[in-house]
Motif scaffolding. Structure first.
Motif, PDB file in Angstrom:
ATOM      1  N   GLU A  36      -5.270   3.991   7.147  1.00  0.00           N
ATOM      2  CA  GLU A  36      -3.711   4.101   7.205  1.00  0.00           C
ATOM      3  C   GLU A  36      -2.964   3.033   6.524  1.00  0.00           C
ATOM      4  OE1 GLU A  36      -5.434   1.234  10.498  1.00  0.00           O
ATOM      5  OE2 GLU A  36      -6.249   2.847   9.175  1.00  0.00           O
ATOM      6  N   TYR A  37      -3.919   2.336   5.659  1.00  0.00           N
ATOM      7  CA  TYR A  37      -3.243   1.237   4.815  1.00  0.00           C
ATOM      8  C   TYR A  37      -3.214   1.475   3.405  1.00  0.00           C
ATOM      9  CZ  TYR A  37      -3.140  -1.997   9.039  1.00  0.00           C
ATOM     10  OH  TYR A  37      -2.957  -2.382  10.303  1.00  0.00           O
ATOM     11  N   HIS A  38      -4.124   2.614   3.043  1.00  0.00           N
ATOM     12  CA  HIS A  38      -4.242   2.785   1.605  1.00  0.00           C
ATOM     13  C   HIS A  38      -3.216   3.252   0.779  1.00  0.00           C
ATOM     14  CE1 HIS A  38      -8.793   3.901   2.402  1.00  0.00           C
ATOM     15  NE2 HIS A  38      -8.428   2.670   2.789  1.00  0.00           N
ATOM     16  N   HIS A  39      -2.104   4.202   1.497  1.00  0.00           N
ATOM     17  CA  HIS A  39      -0.765   4.180   0.721  1.00  0.00           C
ATOM     18  C   HIS A  39      -0.027   3.090   0.061  1.00  0.00           C
ATOM     19  CE1 HIS A  39       0.736   3.536   4.874  1.00  0.00           C
ATOM     20  NE2 HIS A  39       2.220   3.496   4.215  1.00  0.00           N
ATOM     21  N   HIS A  71      -9.542   0.912   7.088  1.00  0.00           N
ATOM     22  CA  HIS A  71      -8.165   1.315   7.358  1.00  0.00           C
ATOM     23  C   HIS A  71      -7.462   2.069   6.538  1.00  0.00           C
ATOM     24  CE1 HIS A  71      -8.060  -1.678  10.894  1.00  0.00           C
ATOM     25  NE2 HIS A  71      -8.486  -2.594   9.992  1.00  0.00           N
ATOM     26  N   PRO A  78       0.142  -4.892   7.518  1.00  0.00           N
ATOM     27  CA  PRO A  78      -0.996  -4.672   7.212  1.00  0.00           C
ATOM     28  C   PRO A  78      -1.754  -5.811   6.516  1.00  0.00           C
ATOM     29  CG  PRO A  78       0.264  -3.201   5.697  1.00  0.00           C
ATOM     30  CD  PRO A  78       1.112  -4.040   6.831  1.00  0.00           C
TER      31      PRO A  78
END
Length: 145
Positions: free
Chosen positions: A44-47, A42, A69
């Motif tokens: 899209e959740y790294h930030h 995922h 998340p």
């Protein structure tokens, strides 16, 4: 099904810590390794994972179209732990059937997560325990549909 019941902040801290340890190439526990594998699926959740000071106490509102998340990754972790120990019995085979059927491990996990969320919702609605038989039956029905 027995459930571990950590606080919201404990769950979030677990993900932040595992992510940081992975980035620093530190040794991970088996559960942390599983969590990092999920986090890597995922991007899209790294930030979020890279900014614990900002997101530890962040609220998410599904009615406003927001995905939490940490809830999403926790559900992934729950179903993958179930698959790894084959509890309820048969979930491992059903998961692999779904994976082959969809050709995608993430899609297979998302189907298990939908079934788990529905089982939790039913238990809360009825004020009872989780029905492992109904949960597995739902998964198997999705695998053979």
């Amino acid at each position: 099904m027995a459930l571990f019941n950590p606080s919201r902040d404990e769950v979030r801290q677990f993900f932040f810590d595992a992510w940081a340890k992975s980035g620093q190439q530190q040794a991970l526990t088996a559960l942390e390794r599983m969590a990092v594998d999920i986090m890597q699926l995922h991007p899209e959740y790294h930030h979020v994972l890279n900014a614990p000071e900002r997101y530890l106490e962040q609220s998410y509102f599904p009615e406003m179209g927001e995905t939490n998340p940490f809830l999403h990754m926790s559900l992934h972790l729950s179903v993958m732990e179930q698959v790894s120990i084959n509890q309820p019995p048969g979930i491992n085979a059903a998961y692999h059937t779904l994976w082959r059927k969809h050709g995608n491990e993430v899609e297979a996990q998302h189907i298990l997560m939908e079934c788990l969320a529905e089982t939790i919702w039913q238990a809360q609605r009825q004020g009872g325990a989780l029905d492992a038989e109904a949960y597995l039956a739902n998964i198997q029905a999705r695998a053979t549909a």
